[in-house]
Design a protein around this motif. Sequence first.
Motif, PDB file in Angstrom:
ATOM      1  N   SER A  32      20.956   5.819  -9.149  1.00 61.14           N
ATOM      2  CA  SER A  32      20.652   7.186  -8.981  1.00 61.14           C
ATOM      3  C   SER A  32      21.825   7.747  -7.935  1.00 61.14           C
ATOM      4  CB  SER A  32      19.249   7.645  -8.070  1.00 61.14           C
ATOM      5  OG  SER A  32      19.194   7.049  -7.091  1.00 61.14           O
ATOM      6  N   ILE A  33      22.418   6.819  -7.224  1.00 58.59           N
ATOM      7  CA  ILE A  33      23.826   7.070  -6.252  1.00 58.59           C
ATOM      8  C   ILE A  33      24.786   6.947  -7.192  1.00 58.59           C
ATOM      9  CG2 ILE A  33      24.463   6.481  -4.246  1.00 58.59           C
ATOM     10  CD1 ILE A  33      21.827   7.732  -3.802  1.00 58.59           C
ATOM     11  N   THR A  34      25.110   5.740  -7.560  1.00 56.66           N
ATOM     12  CA  THR A  34      26.592   5.548  -8.084  1.00 56.66           C
ATOM     13  C   THR A  34      26.514   5.723  -9.655  1.00 56.66           C
ATOM     14  OG1 THR A  34      25.973   3.172  -8.654  1.00 56.66           O
ATOM     15  CG2 THR A  34      27.051   3.602  -6.477  1.00 56.66           C
ATOM     16  N   LEU A  35      25.491   5.957 -10.212  1.00 50.34           N
ATOM     17  CA  LEU A  35      25.299   6.160 -11.540  1.00 50.34           C
ATOM     18  C   LEU A  35      25.711   4.815 -12.501  1.00 50.34           C
ATOM     19  CD1 LEU A  35      26.638   9.966 -12.105  1.00 50.34           C
ATOM     20  CD2 LEU A  35      24.435   8.962 -11.691  1.00 50.34           C
ATOM     21  N   ASP A  82       0.776  -1.330  -0.044  1.00 52.20           N
ATOM     22  CA  ASP A  82      -0.146   0.028   0.014  1.00 52.20           C
ATOM     23  C   ASP A  82       0.851   1.186   0.067  1.00 52.20           C
ATOM     24  OD1 ASP A  82       0.935  -0.483   2.806  1.00 52.20           O
ATOM     25  OD2 ASP A  82      -1.040   0.391   3.336  1.00 52.20           O
ATOM     26  N   THR A  83       2.101   1.315   0.185  1.00 54.45           N
ATOM     27  CA  THR A  83       3.108   2.210   0.072  1.00 54.45           C
ATOM     28  C   THR A  83       3.618   2.632  -1.546  1.00 54.45           C
ATOM     29  OG1 THR A  83       4.954   1.131   0.473  1.00 54.45           O
ATOM     30  CG2 THR A  83       3.737   1.961   2.369  1.00 54.45           C
ATOM     31  N   ILE A  84       3.288   1.814  -2.172  1.00 61.09           N
ATOM     32  CA  ILE A  84       3.506   2.048  -3.642  1.00 61.09           C
ATOM     33  C   ILE A  84       2.825   3.311  -4.196  1.00 61.09           C
ATOM     34  CG2 ILE A  84       3.519   1.201  -5.977  1.00 61.09           C
ATOM     35  CD1 ILE A  84       3.555  -1.807  -4.945  1.00 61.09           C
ATOM     36  N   ASN A  85       3.587   4.160  -5.000  1.00 56.38           N
ATOM     37  CA  ASN A  85       3.090   5.511  -5.342  1.00 56.38           C
ATOM     38  C   ASN A  85       3.253   5.351  -6.848  1.00 56.38           C
ATOM     39  OD1 ASN A  85       2.556   7.992  -6.259  1.00 56.38           O
ATOM     40  ND2 ASN A  85       3.607   9.185  -4.525  1.00 56.38           N
ATOM     41  N   ARG A  86       2.114   4.937  -7.472  1.00 53.06           N
ATOM     42  CA  ARG A  86       2.334   4.756  -9.110  1.00 53.06           C
ATOM     43  C   ARG A  86       2.260   6.139  -9.841  1.00 53.06           C
ATOM     44  NH1 ARG A  86      -0.075   0.343  -7.060  1.00 53.06           N
ATOM     45  NH2 ARG A  86      -0.146  -1.521  -8.050  1.00 53.06           N
ATOM     46  N   THR A  87       2.157   7.128  -9.439  1.00 54.97           N
ATOM     47  CA  THR A  87       2.369   8.259 -10.106  1.00 54.97           C
ATOM     48  C   THR A  87       3.631   9.069 -10.171  1.00 54.97           C
ATOM     49  OG1 THR A  87       2.030   9.807  -7.993  1.00 54.97           O
ATOM     50  CG2 THR A  87       0.031   9.219  -9.120  1.00 54.97           C
ATOM     51  N   LEU A  88       4.720   8.154  -9.238  1.00 55.74           N
ATOM     52  CA  LEU A  88       6.073   8.427  -9.498  1.00 55.74           C
ATOM     53  C   LEU A  88       6.961   7.487 -10.355  1.00 55.74           C
ATOM     54  CD1 LEU A  88       6.839   9.812  -5.920  1.00 55.74           C
ATOM     55  CD2 LEU A  88       6.271  11.094  -7.806  1.00 55.74           C
ATOM     56  N   LEU A  89       6.128   6.429 -10.771  1.00 57.21           N
ATOM     57  CA  LEU A  89       6.972   5.467 -11.437  1.00 57.21           C
ATOM     58  C   LEU A  89       7.103   5.846 -12.969  1.00 57.21           C
ATOM     59  CD1 LEU A  89       5.286   2.514  -9.947  1.00 57.21           C
ATOM     60  CD2 LEU A  89       7.266   3.599  -9.056  1.00 57.21           C
ATOM     61  N   VAL A 129      16.498   1.162   4.270  1.00 57.74           N
ATOM     62  CA  VAL A 129      16.813   1.415   5.636  1.00 57.74           C
ATOM     63  C   VAL A 129      16.435   2.717   5.975  1.00 57.74           C
ATOM     64  CG1 VAL A 129      18.134   1.319   7.333  1.00 57.74           C
ATOM     65  CG2 VAL A 129      18.163  -0.390   5.918  1.00 57.74           C
ATOM     66  N   GLU A 130      17.126   3.770   5.282  1.00 55.36           N
ATOM     67  CA  GLU A 130      17.148   5.167   5.567  1.00 55.36           C
ATOM     68  C   GLU A 130      15.922   5.902   5.164  1.00 55.36           C
ATOM     69  OE1 GLU A 130      20.389   7.052   3.648  1.00 55.36           O
ATOM     70  OE2 GLU A 130      21.898   6.123   4.786  1.00 55.36           O
ATOM     71  N   GLU A 131      15.164   5.552   4.163  1.00 52.30           N
ATOM     72  CA  GLU A 131      13.866   6.024   3.778  1.00 52.30           C
ATOM     73  C   GLU A 131      12.669   5.416   4.362  1.00 52.30           C
ATOM     74  OE1 GLU A 131      14.056   9.191   2.669  1.00 52.30           O
ATOM     75  OE2 GLU A 131      16.079   9.348   2.816  1.00 52.30           O
ATOM     76  N   GLY A 132      12.842   4.125   4.466  1.00 51.69           N
ATOM     77  CA  GLY A 132      11.425   3.311   4.822  1.00 51.69           C
ATOM     78  C   GLY A 132      10.867   2.743   3.906  1.00 51.69           C
ATOM     79  N   HIS A 133      11.424   2.977   2.278  1.00 52.72           N
ATOM     80  CA  HIS A 133      10.683   2.544   1.266  1.00 52.72           C
ATOM     81  C   HIS A 133      11.256   1.070   1.120  1.00 52.72           C
ATOM     82  CE1 HIS A 133      10.959   6.705  -0.397  1.00 52.72           C
ATOM     83  NE2 HIS A 133      10.500   6.802   0.653  1.00 52.72           N
ATOM     84  N   CYS A 134      10.090   0.206   1.061  1.00 49.77           N
ATOM     85  CA  CYS A 134      10.259  -1.359   1.135  1.00 49.77           C
ATOM     86  C   CYS A 134       9.952  -2.113  -0.202  1.00 49.77           C
ATOM     87  CB  CYS A 134       9.507  -1.972   2.221  1.00 49.77           C
ATOM     88  SG  CYS A 134      10.008  -0.924   3.965  1.00 49.77           S
ATOM     89  N   VAL A 135       9.277  -1.426  -1.090  1.00 49.75           N
ATOM     90  CA  VAL A 135       8.900  -2.279  -2.238  1.00 49.75           C
ATOM     91  C   VAL A 135       9.770  -1.913  -3.501  1.00 49.75           C
ATOM     92  CG1 VAL A 135       6.831  -3.130  -3.565  1.00 49.75           C
ATOM     93  CG2 VAL A 135       6.555  -2.351  -1.239  1.00 49.75           C
ATOM     94  N   TYR A 136      10.369  -2.913  -4.037  1.00 47.49           N
ATOM     95  CA  TYR A 136      11.290  -2.617  -5.496  1.00 47.49           C
ATOM     96  C   TYR A 136      10.874  -3.555  -6.569  1.00 47.49           C
ATOM     97  CZ  TYR A 136      13.963   0.163  -1.916  1.00 47.49           C
ATOM     98  OH  TYR A 136      14.199   1.222  -0.995  1.00 47.49           O
ATOM     99  N   VAL A 139       8.266   3.121  -4.293  1.00 46.77           N
ATOM    100  CA  VAL A 139       7.393   4.326  -3.444  1.00 46.77           C
ATOM    101  C   VAL A 139       8.012   5.502  -3.988  1.00 46.77           C
ATOM    102  CG1 VAL A 139       7.567   5.123  -1.006  1.00 46.77           C
ATOM    103  CG2 VAL A 139       7.896   2.858  -1.541  1.00 46.77           C
ATOM    104  N   CYS A 140       9.378   5.780  -4.529  1.00 42.38           N
ATOM    105  CA  CYS A 140       9.478   7.292  -4.732  1.00 42.38           C
ATOM    106  C   CYS A 140       9.974   7.205  -6.243  1.00 42.38           C
ATOM    107  CB  CYS A 140      10.891   7.599  -4.001  1.00 42.38           C
ATOM    108  SG  CYS A 140      12.411   6.864  -4.099  1.00 42.38           S
ATOM    109  N   GLY A 141      10.173   6.125  -6.808  1.00 41.71           N
ATOM    110  CA  GLY A 141      10.475   6.017  -8.391  1.00 41.71           C
ATOM    111  C   GLY A 141      11.893   5.972  -8.542  1.00 41.71           C
ATOM    112  N   LYS A 142      12.870   6.260  -7.767  1.00 40.56           N
ATOM    113  CA  LYS A 142      14.110   6.403  -8.024  1.00 40.56           C
ATOM    114  C   LYS A 142      14.920   4.757  -8.250  1.00 40.56           C
ATOM    115  CE  LYS A 142      14.880  10.477  -5.338  1.00 40.56           C
ATOM    116  NZ  LYS A 142      15.426  11.093  -4.125  1.00 40.56           N
ATOM    117  N   PHE A 143      15.888   4.693  -9.046  1.00 36.88           N
ATOM    118  CA  PHE A 143      16.794   3.496  -9.563  1.00 36.88           C
ATOM    119  C   PHE A 143      17.785   3.395  -8.414  1.00 36.88           C
ATOM    120  CE2 PHE A 143      14.936   3.760 -13.978  1.00 36.88           C
ATOM    121  CZ  PHE A 143      13.693   3.646 -13.688  1.00 36.88           C
ATOM    122  N   PHE A 144      18.107   2.214  -8.101  1.00 40.32           N
ATOM    123  CA  PHE A 144      19.236   2.093  -7.323  1.00 40.32           C
ATOM    124  C   PHE A 144      20.053   0.422  -7.725  1.00 40.32           C
ATOM    125  CE2 PHE A 144      16.468   4.463  -4.825  1.00 40.32           C
ATOM    126  CZ  PHE A 144      17.306   5.444  -4.177  1.00 40.32           C
TER     127      PHE A 144
END
Length: 131
Positions: free
Chosen positions: A23-26, A7-14, A56-63, A37-42
């Motif tokens: 998005s961190i190491t490129l 239920d934390t998935i945010n489809r509008t950001l995908l 862990v840091e953001e509490g975003h759990c679904v990938y 949850v936020c649409g960023k890639f890791f």
Amino acid sequence: SSCPYLDTINRTLLDFDFEPSCSITLESSPHIYGCLVCGKFFRGKGKQTPAYTHSVEEGHCVYVHLTKGTFWCLPDGYEIDKTEPSLQDIRLALHPTFTKHQIQTLDTQKELVRDLFGRRYLPGHVGLNNL
């Protein structure tokens, strides 16, 4: 298995039209995960990886694994059941497929249709990303 965070998935950001790179190491590798949850890639899902740290840091759990299309719950590290019906729309958006008939009739479509968010569009026209 079932994930309690669906239920934390945010489809509008995908948006899966971007290059699958961390998005961190490129880095672009076969192990890039999209945060649903936020649409960023890791990169990665194991400990000491950007995806794990983000969970862990953001509490975003679904990938979602951007190449394989598998869904994961982090930091717990388990795969979400492939038959989970609430993820079907994301699975289709990640790797869309079209029949030969759909492609042949694309230019004849004159009526506006609605996307997953209720926005109207003309099939066959590609919108621009607001970067």
